[in-house]
Design a protein around this motif. Structure first.
Motif, mmCIF file in Angstrom:
data_model
loop_
_atom_site.group_PDB
_atom_site.id
_atom_site.type_symbol
_atom_site.label_atom_id
_atom_site.label_comp_id
_atom_site.label_asym_id
_atom_site.label_seq_id
_atom_site.Cartn_x
_atom_site.Cartn_y
_atom_site.Cartn_z
ATOM 1 N N GLU A 142 1.597 -2.541 2.761
ATOM 2 C CA GLU A 142 1.769 -3.708 1.907
ATOM 3 C C GLU A 142 0.690 -3.691 0.834
ATOM 4 O O GLU A 142 -0.407 -3.180 1.054
ATOM 5 N N SER A 192 2.963 -9.785 4.556
ATOM 6 C CA SER A 192 3.263 -8.694 5.481
ATOM 7 C C SER A 192 4.757 -8.421 5.646
ATOM 8 O O SER A 192 5.125 -7.415 6.235
ATOM 9 N N PHE A 232 6.788 -5.555 2.132
ATOM 10 C CA PHE A 232 6.040 -4.300 2.051
ATOM 11 C C PHE A 232 6.466 -3.442 0.872
ATOM 12 O O PHE A 232 7.551 -3.588 0.340
ATOM 13 N N SER A 265 7.647 2.122 3.586
ATOM 14 C CA SER A 265 7.546 2.217 5.045
ATOM 15 C C SER A 265 7.744 3.653 5.497
ATOM 16 O O SER A 265 8.270 4.489 4.763
ATOM 17 N N ASN A 303 0.397 -2.050 8.458
ATOM 18 C CA ASN A 303 0.600 -2.967 9.574
ATOM 19 C C ASN A 303 0.030 -2.345 10.857
ATOM 20 O O ASN A 303 -0.565 -1.260 10.839
ATOM 21 N N THR A 304 0.221 -3.009 11.980
ATOM 22 C CA THR A 304 -0.339 -2.591 13.265
ATOM 23 C C THR A 304 0.045 -1.174 13.658
ATOM 24 O O THR A 304 -0.724 -0.477 14.311
#
Length: 137
Positions: A61, A77, A80, A83, A120-121
């Protein structure tokens, strides 16, 4: 105003970090306006994400700041920039030439633009290449 960054920039961390905007690695674009007003900002770059899991999606993001203020819809979040592929692949994938165009409020005098990238995570690496940042009427 514009900034062009040839070549690739990557990080092996999903932590939020300022993105270099030109070949010298500057993370701030500074430009002057004769009067305040709305302008258009466009940022584009080759983009890919390296993920830690084949099960969960990973993404990058962007947060765009003009004169220190976050420009919406960036910094969200669920909005984005690019990806990783959802198929079982290893390493950076999901390659795309991504672009975002947003209206900004310029002030009379000196203005600044900064861009931050964050994963992200489930992201373990972020890649932006051959980027272009343009501000125009």
């Amino acid at each position: 105003a514009n900034a062009i960054r040839p070549g690739n920039w990557l990080t092996s961390s999903p932590a939020e970090v300022f993105v270099p905007l030109d070949a010298a690695g500057a993370t701030t674009l500074t430009f002057n306006l004769g009067s305040a007003g709305k302008k258009i900002l466009t940022y584009s770059a080759e983009c890919a994400v390296d993920k830690i899991s084949f099960v969960y999606p990973a993404w990058l993001e962007l947060s765009i700041y003009v004169n220190g203020a976050l420009v919406k819809p960036t910094g969200n979040s669920i909005a984005f920039f690019c990806s990783a592929s959802l198929v079982d692949t290893a390493g950076f994938d999901g390659w795309t030439r991504a672009s975002i165009t947003v209206p900004i409020k310029g002030i009379e005098g000196t203005n600044t633009v900064q861009i931050k990238a964050k994963g992200n995570t489930y992201a373990k690496g972020l890649w932006l290449g051959d980027s272009a940042l343009m501000i125009y009427d």
